[in-house]
Scaffold this motif. Structure first.
Motif, PDB file in Angstrom:
ATOM      1  N   TRP A 170       0.828  -1.208   0.000  1.00 34.72           N
ATOM      2  CA  TRP A 170       0.000   0.000   0.000  1.00 34.72           C
ATOM      3  C   TRP A 170       0.863   1.259   0.000  1.00 34.72           C
ATOM      4  CZ3 TRP A 170      -0.055   3.178   4.524  1.00 34.72           C
ATOM      5  CH2 TRP A 170      -0.804   4.347   4.353  1.00 34.72           C
ATOM      6  N   ARG A 171       1.873   1.299   0.864  1.00 29.44           N
ATOM      7  CA  ARG A 171       2.735   2.476   0.949  1.00 29.44           C
ATOM      8  C   ARG A 171       3.405   2.778  -0.386  1.00 29.44           C
ATOM      9  NH1 ARG A 171       5.232   4.399   5.760  1.00 29.44           N
ATOM     10  NH2 ARG A 171       7.181   4.474   4.578  1.00 29.44           N
ATOM     11  N   ALA A 172       3.742   1.713  -1.125  1.00 26.61           N
ATOM     12  CA  ALA A 172       4.458   1.885  -2.385  1.00 26.61           C
ATOM     13  C   ALA A 172       3.522   2.101  -3.572  1.00 26.61           C
ATOM     14  CB  ALA A 172       5.341   0.665  -2.644  1.00 26.61           C
ATOM     15  N   GLY A 173       2.215   2.086  -3.338  1.00 27.25           N
ATOM     16  CA  GLY A 173       1.266   2.332  -4.419  1.00 27.25           C
ATOM     17  C   GLY A 173       1.049   1.162  -5.354  1.00 27.25           C
ATOM     18  N   VAL A 174       1.214  -0.061  -4.850  1.00 27.74           N
ATOM     19  CA  VAL A 174       0.975  -1.249  -5.676  1.00 27.74           C
ATOM     20  C   VAL A 174      -0.472  -1.251  -6.159  1.00 27.74           C
ATOM     21  CG1 VAL A 174       0.761  -3.768  -5.599  1.00 27.74           C
ATOM     22  CG2 VAL A 174       2.784  -2.645  -4.627  1.00 27.74           C
ATOM     23  N   LYS A 175      -0.645  -1.503  -7.439  1.00 23.40           N
ATOM     24  CA  LYS A 175      -1.975  -1.397  -8.044  1.00 23.40           C
ATOM     25  C   LYS A 175      -2.919  -2.515  -7.622  1.00 23.40           C
ATOM     26  CE  LYS A 175      -0.357   1.043 -12.203  1.00 23.40           C
ATOM     27  NZ  LYS A 175       1.061   1.165 -11.783  1.00 23.40           N
ATOM     28  N   ARG A 176      -2.381  -3.730  -7.491  1.00 24.23           N
ATOM     29  CA  ARG A 176      -3.259  -4.865  -7.204  1.00 24.23           C
ATOM     30  C   ARG A 176      -2.469  -5.934  -6.461  1.00 24.23           C
ATOM     31  NH1 ARG A 176      -6.923  -6.587 -12.175  1.00 24.23           N
ATOM     32  NH2 ARG A 176      -7.441  -4.373 -11.918  1.00 24.23           N
ATOM     33  N   LEU A 177      -3.105  -6.560  -5.472  1.00 23.01           N
ATOM     34  CA  LEU A 177      -2.478  -7.613  -4.676  1.00 23.01           C
ATOM     35  C   LEU A 177      -3.459  -8.759  -4.525  1.00 23.01           C
ATOM     36  CD1 LEU A 177      -0.392  -7.279  -1.431  1.00 23.01           C
ATOM     37  CD2 LEU A 177      -2.483  -8.673  -1.382  1.00 23.01           C
ATOM     38  N   LEU A 178      -2.936  -9.994  -4.595  1.00 18.82           N
ATOM     39  CA  LEU A 178      -3.753 -11.184  -4.368  1.00 18.82           C
ATOM     40  C   LEU A 178      -3.182 -11.951  -3.184  1.00 18.82           C
ATOM     41  CD1 LEU A 178      -6.195 -12.779  -5.656  1.00 18.82           C
ATOM     42  CD2 LEU A 178      -4.453 -14.319  -6.564  1.00 18.82           C
ATOM     43  N   PHE A 179      -3.977 -12.046  -2.126  1.00 22.49           N
ATOM     44  CA  PHE A 179      -3.594 -12.785  -0.919  1.00 22.49           C
ATOM     45  C   PHE A 179      -4.135 -14.198  -1.010  1.00 22.49           C
ATOM     46  CE2 PHE A 179      -5.035 -14.141   3.382  1.00 22.49           C
ATOM     47  CZ  PHE A 179      -3.780 -14.365   3.928  1.00 22.49           C
ATOM     48  N   LEU A 180      -3.246 -15.179  -0.795  1.00 24.37           N
ATOM     49  CA  LEU A 180      -3.650 -16.576  -0.848  1.00 24.37           C
ATOM     50  C   LEU A 180      -3.789 -17.117   0.568  1.00 24.37           C
ATOM     51  CD1 LEU A 180      -1.798 -16.044  -3.572  1.00 24.37           C
ATOM     52  CD2 LEU A 180      -2.352 -18.447  -3.910  1.00 24.37           C
ATOM     53  N   GLY A 181      -5.010 -17.508   0.916  1.00 24.47           N
ATOM     54  CA  GLY A 181      -5.292 -18.004   2.247  1.00 24.47           C
ATOM     55  C   GLY A 181      -5.355 -19.516   2.298  1.00 24.47           C
ATOM     56  N   SER A 182      -6.326 -20.038   3.020  1.00 19.82           N
ATOM     57  CA  SER A 182      -6.469 -21.479   3.200  1.00 19.82           C
ATOM     58  C   SER A 182      -7.899 -21.782   3.616  1.00 19.82           C
ATOM     59  CB  SER A 182      -5.504 -21.983   4.272  1.00 19.82           C
ATOM     60  OG  SER A 182      -5.817 -23.307   4.666  1.00 19.82           O
ATOM     61  N   SER A 183      -8.388 -22.945   3.217  1.00 21.95           N
ATOM     62  CA  SER A 183      -9.756 -23.317   3.580  1.00 21.95           C
ATOM     63  C   SER A 183      -9.899 -23.609   5.069  1.00 21.95           C
ATOM     64  CB  SER A 183     -10.204 -24.540   2.767  1.00 21.95           C
ATOM     65  OG  SER A 183      -9.336 -25.636   2.989  1.00 21.95           O
ATOM     66  N   CYS A 184      -8.794 -23.687   5.819  1.00 25.19           N
ATOM     67  CA  CYS A 184      -8.889 -23.933   7.262  1.00 25.19           C
ATOM     68  C   CYS A 184      -9.422 -22.715   8.011  1.00 25.19           C
ATOM     69  CB  CYS A 184      -7.543 -24.358   7.830  1.00 25.19           C
ATOM     70  SG  CYS A 184      -6.332 -23.030   7.908  1.00 25.19           S
ATOM     71  N   ILE A 185      -9.658 -21.597   7.305  1.00 23.34           N
ATOM     72  CA  ILE A 185     -10.219 -20.407   7.941  1.00 23.34           C
ATOM     73  C   ILE A 185     -11.656 -20.629   8.385  1.00 23.34           C
ATOM     74  CG2 ILE A 185      -8.759 -18.834   6.622  1.00 23.34           C
ATOM     75  CD1 ILE A 185     -11.282 -18.254   4.868  1.00 23.34           C
ATOM     76  N   TYR A 186     -12.310 -21.647   7.849  1.00 22.68           N
ATOM     77  CA  TYR A 186     -13.731 -21.839   8.117  1.00 22.68           C
ATOM     78  C   TYR A 186     -13.966 -22.656   9.389  1.00 22.68           C
ATOM     79  CZ  TYR A 186     -14.494 -20.016   3.427  1.00 22.68           C
ATOM     80  OH  TYR A 186     -14.526 -19.206   2.317  1.00 22.68           O
ATOM     81  N   PRO A 187     -15.151 -22.523   9.987  1.00 23.98           N
ATOM     82  CA  PRO A 187     -15.459 -23.282  11.202  1.00 23.98           C
ATOM     83  C   PRO A 187     -15.298 -24.789  10.999  1.00 23.98           C
ATOM     84  CG  PRO A 187     -17.107 -21.573  10.856  1.00 23.98           C
ATOM     85  CD  PRO A 187     -16.248 -21.592   9.624  1.00 23.98           C
ATOM     86  N   ARG A 188     -14.883 -25.455  12.055  1.00 24.67           N
ATOM     87  CA  ARG A 188     -14.636 -26.897  12.004  1.00 24.67           C
ATOM     88  C   ARG A 188     -15.876 -27.664  11.554  1.00 24.67           C
ATOM     89  NH1 ARG A 188     -15.086 -31.516  15.277  1.00 24.67           N
ATOM     90  NH2 ARG A 188     -13.318 -32.944  15.015  1.00 24.67           N
ATOM     91  N   LEU A 189     -17.031 -27.254  12.021  1.00 26.35           N
ATOM     92  CA  LEU A 189     -18.270 -27.968  11.711  1.00 26.35           C
ATOM     93  C   LEU A 189     -19.157 -27.156  10.776  1.00 26.35           C
ATOM     94  CD1 LEU A 189     -19.063 -29.439  15.246  1.00 26.35           C
ATOM     95  CD2 LEU A 189     -17.895 -30.544  13.325  1.00 26.35           C
ATOM     96  N   ALA A 190     -18.539 -26.452   9.856  1.00 20.89           N
ATOM     97  CA  ALA A 190     -19.303 -25.629   8.912  1.00 20.89           C
ATOM     98  C   ALA A 190     -20.209 -26.498   8.055  1.00 20.89           C
ATOM     99  CB  ALA A 190     -18.345 -24.840   8.019  1.00 20.89           C
ATOM    100  N   GLN A 191     -21.356 -25.938   7.708  1.00 16.71           N
ATOM    101  CA  GLN A 191     -22.254 -26.608   6.771  1.00 16.71           C
ATOM    102  C   GLN A 191     -21.523 -26.828   5.458  1.00 16.71           C
ATOM    103  OE1 GLN A 191     -26.014 -24.597   6.345  1.00 16.71           O
ATOM    104  NE2 GLN A 191     -26.490 -25.592   4.406  1.00 16.71           N
ATOM    105  N   GLN A 192     -21.790 -27.978   4.806  1.00 13.73           N
ATOM    106  CA  GLN A 192     -21.107 -28.333   3.570  1.00 13.73           C
ATOM    107  C   GLN A 192     -22.045 -28.213   2.377  1.00 13.73           C
ATOM    108  OE1 GLN A 192     -17.738 -29.358   3.687  1.00 13.73           O
ATOM    109  NE2 GLN A 192     -17.918 -28.737   5.841  1.00 13.73           N
ATOM    110  N   PRO A 193     -21.546 -27.801   1.209  1.00 16.42           N
ATOM    111  CA  PRO A 193     -20.218 -27.224   0.973  1.00 16.42           C
ATOM    112  C   PRO A 193     -20.098 -25.839   1.612  1.00 16.42           C
ATOM    113  CG  PRO A 193     -21.537 -27.046  -1.004  1.00 16.42           C
ATOM    114  CD  PRO A 193     -22.354 -27.842  -0.035  1.00 16.42           C
ATOM    115  N   ILE A 194     -18.862 -25.412   1.853  1.00 16.92           N
ATOM    116  CA  ILE A 194     -18.604 -24.217   2.642  1.00 16.92           C
ATOM    117  C   ILE A 194     -18.651 -22.975   1.754  1.00 16.92           C
ATOM    118  CG2 ILE A 194     -16.989 -23.097   4.206  1.00 16.92           C
ATOM    119  CD1 ILE A 194     -15.760 -25.886   4.688  1.00 16.92           C
TER     120      ILE A 194
END
Length: 324
Positions: A97-121
């Motif tokens: 952000w400080r450097a003025g980058v035009k676009r960023l893609l953050f790669l996360g993980s499906s483990c962010i969801y609740p353990r007993l989440a309704q399926q499909p998540i």
């Protein structure tokens, strides 16, 4: 769309996902890909990250750098998993952000969801229940990464995007006997058992949990697709929070059936035993990928074919290591 004039930084280019993103960008004619090894740039060092962005004039960032591992690694090193990932994400997002980058893609993980989440998540199940205890520190860090991107978008009008991949595998995977994810762990165990003439391979858990797996080059193609979406198309797909998009195949398989499939591909002829005294982790984890499909992208590599390619890459790496 090809933009050879763009300077694209792939953070974590030696990892499973980062290396696949580099392969995909190069195959599409992207000329200016900027990379740094861990020795060249310590991403937990804010001053070093700031200096990098100040001098490199980056247009786009694929944030694939992370400390990753399976149940054993997450349980053994929880402090490293939360600290390292929080620091890497915070430094890269803030300095981009400080450097003025035009676009960023953050790669996360499906483990962010609740353990007993309704399926499909679905994406909107985020923070709707308790996390899986075996990888909670890692999951909390990844949730923070999503919220970082959301917050900078809201306050500063940045175009920082997030994708949440399902379980990934393929060339460049970590085949450590204890600290790897399920597919590379299975490949390594069956390969070693075959080479050593063992009669049995023991697998952690009951074999009942269901998991979704995606070949990593499919994930890379999806990442490039999402990165190149017009801002209006991305924002419309992630309303109301300008948040994240699931990336998966929409199909899952039991660990029991996966183990037998890997055994067949490796060529191990012995028995498989499941140690139900070991933790299973989340009972089922299948992503709803309807948003991604509506945006014009679907996975193309069947599980058996992907596993065949992954094992071929593992064998090639073994040969290269012996030659070195």
């Amino acid at each position: 769309m090809n933009h050879p004039e763009l300077r694209i930084y792939v953070a974590g280019h030696r990892g499973l996902v980062g290396s696949a993103i580099v392969r995909t960008l190069r195959a599409r004619g992207q000329a200016t890909i900027v990379t740094r090894t861990h020795a060249e740039l310590e991403l937990t060092d804010q001053a070093a990250v700031r200096a990098f962005f100040r001098t490199e004039r980056i247009d786009q960032v694929y944030l694939a750098a992370a400390r990753v591992g399976g149940i054993h690694a997450n349980s053994t090193y929880p402090a490293e998993f939360i600290y390292d990932n929080l620091m890497v994400q915070s430094n890269v997002v803030h300095e981009a952000w400080r450097a003025g980058v035009k676009r960023l893609l953050f790669l996360g993980s499906s483990c962010i969801y609740p353990r007993l989440a309704q399926q499909p998540i679905r994406e909107d199940y985020l923070m709707d229940g308790a996390l899986e205890p075996t990888n909670e520190p890692y999951a909390v860090a990844k949730i923070a990464g999503i919220k970082l991107c959301e917050s900078y978008n809201r306050q500063y009008g940045t175009d920082f995007r997030s994708v949440m991949p399902t379980n990934l595998y393929g060339p460049g995977d970590n085949y450590h006997p204890q600290n790897s994810h399920v597919i590379p762990a299975l490949v390594r165990r069956f390969h070693d058992a075959k080479a050593g003439g063992a009669g049995e391979v023991v697998i952690w858990g009951s074999g009942k949990p269901m998991r979704e797996f995606m070949y990593v080059d499919d994930m890379a193609a999806a990442s490039v697709h999402v990165m190149n979406l017009a801002p209006d198309a991305y924002a419309a797909s992630t309303e109301p929070m300008h948040s994240h998009i699931n990336v998966g195949t929409g199909l899952d398989v039991s660990i029991h059936d996966l183990a037998h499939l890997v055994r067949d591909i490796v060529g191990f002829e012995g028995r498989i035993a499941f140690d139900a005294s070991k933790p299973d982790g989340t009972p089922r984890k299948l992503l709803d990928v309807s948003k991604l499909r509506a945006l014009g992208w679907s996975a193309s590599t069947p599980l058996r074919e992907g596993l065949r390619r992954a094992y071929a890459a593992f064998l090639a790496a073994q040969v290269a290591n012996v030659a070195a």
